[in-house]
Write an enzyme that holds these catalytic residues in place. Structure first.
Site, PDB file in Angstrom:
ATOM      1  N   TYR A  84      29.653  45.248  44.526  1.00 30.70           N
ATOM      2  CA  TYR A  84      29.707  44.264  44.518  1.00 30.70           C
ATOM      3  C   TYR A  84      28.568  43.135  43.387  1.00 30.70           C
ATOM      4  O   TYR A  84      29.092  41.965  42.490  1.00 30.70           O
ATOM      5  CB  TYR A  84      30.516  43.317  45.584  1.00 30.70           C
ATOM      6  CG  TYR A  84      30.490  41.819  45.721  1.00 30.70           C
ATOM      7  CD1 TYR A  84      31.022  41.190  44.878  1.00 30.70           C
ATOM      8  CD2 TYR A  84      29.948  40.817  46.510  1.00 30.70           C
ATOM      9  CE1 TYR A  84      31.201  40.137  44.609  1.00 30.70           C
ATOM     10  CE2 TYR A  84      30.063  40.137  46.121  1.00 30.70           C
ATOM     11  CZ  TYR A  84      31.175  38.986  45.638  1.00 30.70           C
ATOM     12  OH  TYR A  84      31.228  37.550  45.333  1.00 30.70           O
ATOM     13  N   LYS A 111      27.983  41.577  39.981  1.00 25.50           N
ATOM     14  CA  LYS A 111      28.551  39.929  39.647  1.00 25.50           C
ATOM     15  C   LYS A 111      27.947  39.818  39.107  1.00 25.50           C
ATOM     16  O   LYS A 111      27.433  39.164  37.858  1.00 25.50           O
ATOM     17  CB  LYS A 111      28.763  39.670  40.765  1.00 25.50           C
ATOM     18  CG  LYS A 111      29.668  39.875  41.764  1.00 25.50           C
ATOM     19  CD  LYS A 111      30.986  39.398  40.830  1.00 25.50           C
ATOM     20  CE  LYS A 111      31.273  37.087  40.683  1.00 25.50           C
ATOM     21  NZ  LYS A 111      31.333  36.646  39.943  1.00 25.50           N
TER      22      LYS A 111
END
Length: 496
Positions: free
Chosen positions: A241, A245
């Protein structure tokens, strides 16, 4: 430097503006849509692309998953019988997806939207820490690319706001600056990132797995998840994640053109502090999995140092900061300037140690005990906290692993007599290990997020705006907030 904002400039800016918001079915997205409509009913249009088969399905999704929520209660009261017609006039649901060019919007609808758009807010993301690598790249990286390509089509676009996360910095220690990532920058010395190479690798791996004769969907999913984690750790990030990002931020830096770009990086987002509905929350946020485990008496121990800072920020404050930053950067003189980064965080200005969460949870569930299966009150229990991974693992072996091995042996000898006991203990063991696996990196995070840019933004705001769009963490009494607002909110809206 942020220029001083005129009196009441934030609601004024959104008058007659057309805004596209991705991720509107998510927690922050809903709060943003509601706030814009509440403070500026004369907004022109809010375009909401949602995954749907067609226009009718998109409209249905927006009605049930966005404007149908309790969060819109104040607006519903304000407009009465005219609420539905007001929403239909202002909100444009789109059957779309950021994984596709132009978000999957085509034809006359695309032409009209491109001509009208003044603001794009990208709040869409897959937040699964261990997402499939291909899926995480499609949403968190390619989604940014498609947004930038769409932005090029919009002659009246004034600003792009991209929602990232403060934890894109990985496990960095010390004071973390509000600074955009450079092209190919990594967190591990001696390594260099190539986004196109990562995209190719994910695509080729998926194709190869699909072609394997013994390849099941489950095997493919597991392999793609493991690839994401391996690539993240190769370059110094703890999970897929935050890695993707960070890649998304880099992609934005490469493709933004001269349009003013703002990146807002929230830390751990919690329930609404003030308006429109204190305590409102949706989905299990990071620390709430710990609260829920505690409430259900599934959590007897956890990996955390109670003296460490738990960097949390209420959802409404994040949205207030997003709106203020949008207005501050939406001007022709901002074109071509560097990407502005804002940390929507609390660790520097008003740090809340993990001890606050523990003591308020213990107090709350002692005074408002949960009810057991037979109607009996469930007593709040103490939790053992471990400040090192070694101490935690030793405890788990003694408390769970050895008893589980013993029960397994007894079960075999006694024809399954201890199955229930074994299953209960095993469930608790797996729950704690899963929680620690997911949230341990946050619990032992030793960084502190600088919010100097955010402070300049606060100081530049007009008096009216600083009250209506408060995002100063210093205004929060953490004990009061957790005990009176956040924990009751989790019990009401998540545990129901």
């Amino acid at each position: 430097m942020v220029a001083a904002m005129e009196e009441g400039r934030i609601p004024g800016y959104f008058k007659n503006k057309s805004i596209l918001i991705t991720g509107s079915t998510g927690f922050l997205g809903k709060i943003l849509v509601e706030k814009i409509l509440r403070v500026q009913p004369d907004v022109k249009k809010i375009y909401l692309p949602v995954r749907a088969a067609d226009a009718a399905s998109a409209k249905q999704r927006v009605e049930t998953e966005v404007i149908g929520k309790e969060l819109f209660g104040l607006l519903r009261e304000k407009h009465g019988n005219g609420f539905q017609s007001f929403m239909e006039e202002k909100i444009v649901p789109l059957a779309g997806d950021i994984m596709y060019e132009n978000f999957g919007v085509e034809g006359s609808q695309l032409r009209e939207m491109s001509r009208e758009l003044n603001v794009i807010v990208n709040g869409a993301a897959t937040t699964n820490f261990y997402e499939r690598y291909d899926v995480a790249l499609d949403v968190n990286v390619m989604g940014v690319k498609h947004m930038c390509q769409l932005a090029e089509r919009c002659p009246n676009l004034e600003v792009i706001l991209h929602v990232s996360t403060a934890y894109v910095v990985g496990e960095k220690q010390g004071l973390v600056q509000e600074r955009a990532f450079g092209k190919g920058e990594t967190l591990r010395a001696g390594t260099q990132l190539d986004i196109d190479a990562e995209l190719r690798m994910a695509r080729d791996s998926r194709k190869q797995l699909a072609e394997e004769e013994d390849g099941s969907e489950k095997k493919e999913r597991k392999a793609m998840k493991e690839l994401g984690l391996a690539r993240a750790r190769e370059f110094g990030w703890p999970n897929t994640y935050v890695f993707t990002k960070a890649l998304g931020e880099m992609m934005l830096g490469q493709l933004r053109g001269d349009i003013p770009v703002v990146i807002v990086r929230p830390s751990i987002i919690t329930s609404i502090h003030k308006d429109p509905l204190p305590g409102w929350i949706e989905g299990t946020r990071t620390i709430d999995a710990i609260l829920i485990g505690y409430a259900k008496q599934n959590l007897s121990c956890f990996l955390a140092d109670l003296d460490f800072t738990m960097d949390v920020i209420p959802g409404d404050m994040v949205v207030n900061a997003m709106m203020a930053a949008t207005v501050a950067h939406a001007s022709p003189e901002r074109r071509g300037q560097q990407t502005a980064v804002y940390h929507a965080t609390s660790s520097l200005r008003n740090p809340a140690p993990y001890a606050v969460l523990y003591r308020t949870a213990f107090r709350y569930f002692s005074e408002h005990p949960r009810v057991g299966k037979k109607g009996e009150p469930v007593r709040a229990c103490k939790v053992h906290f471990f400040s090192t991974i070694a101490a935690f693992h030793l405890y788990m072996v003694i408390k769970y692993k050895l008893p589980l091995e013993l029960l397994h042996l007894l079960n075999l000898l006694c024809c399954g007599l201890f199955s229930q006991l074994y299953n209960d203990l095993n469930r608790k063991y797996k729950f704690v290990m899963q929680l620690v696996d997911l949230y341990g990196p946050f619990a032992l995070f030793k960084g502190c997020f600088d919010d100097g840019n955010m402070e300049k933004l606060r100081l530049a705001m007009a008096v009216d705006d600083s009250v209506a769009f408060n995002f100063d963490p210093k205004s929060i009494d953490w004990d009061d907030y957790f005990y009176k607002i956040h924990i009751p909110g989790v019990v009401k809206y998540v545990l129901k």
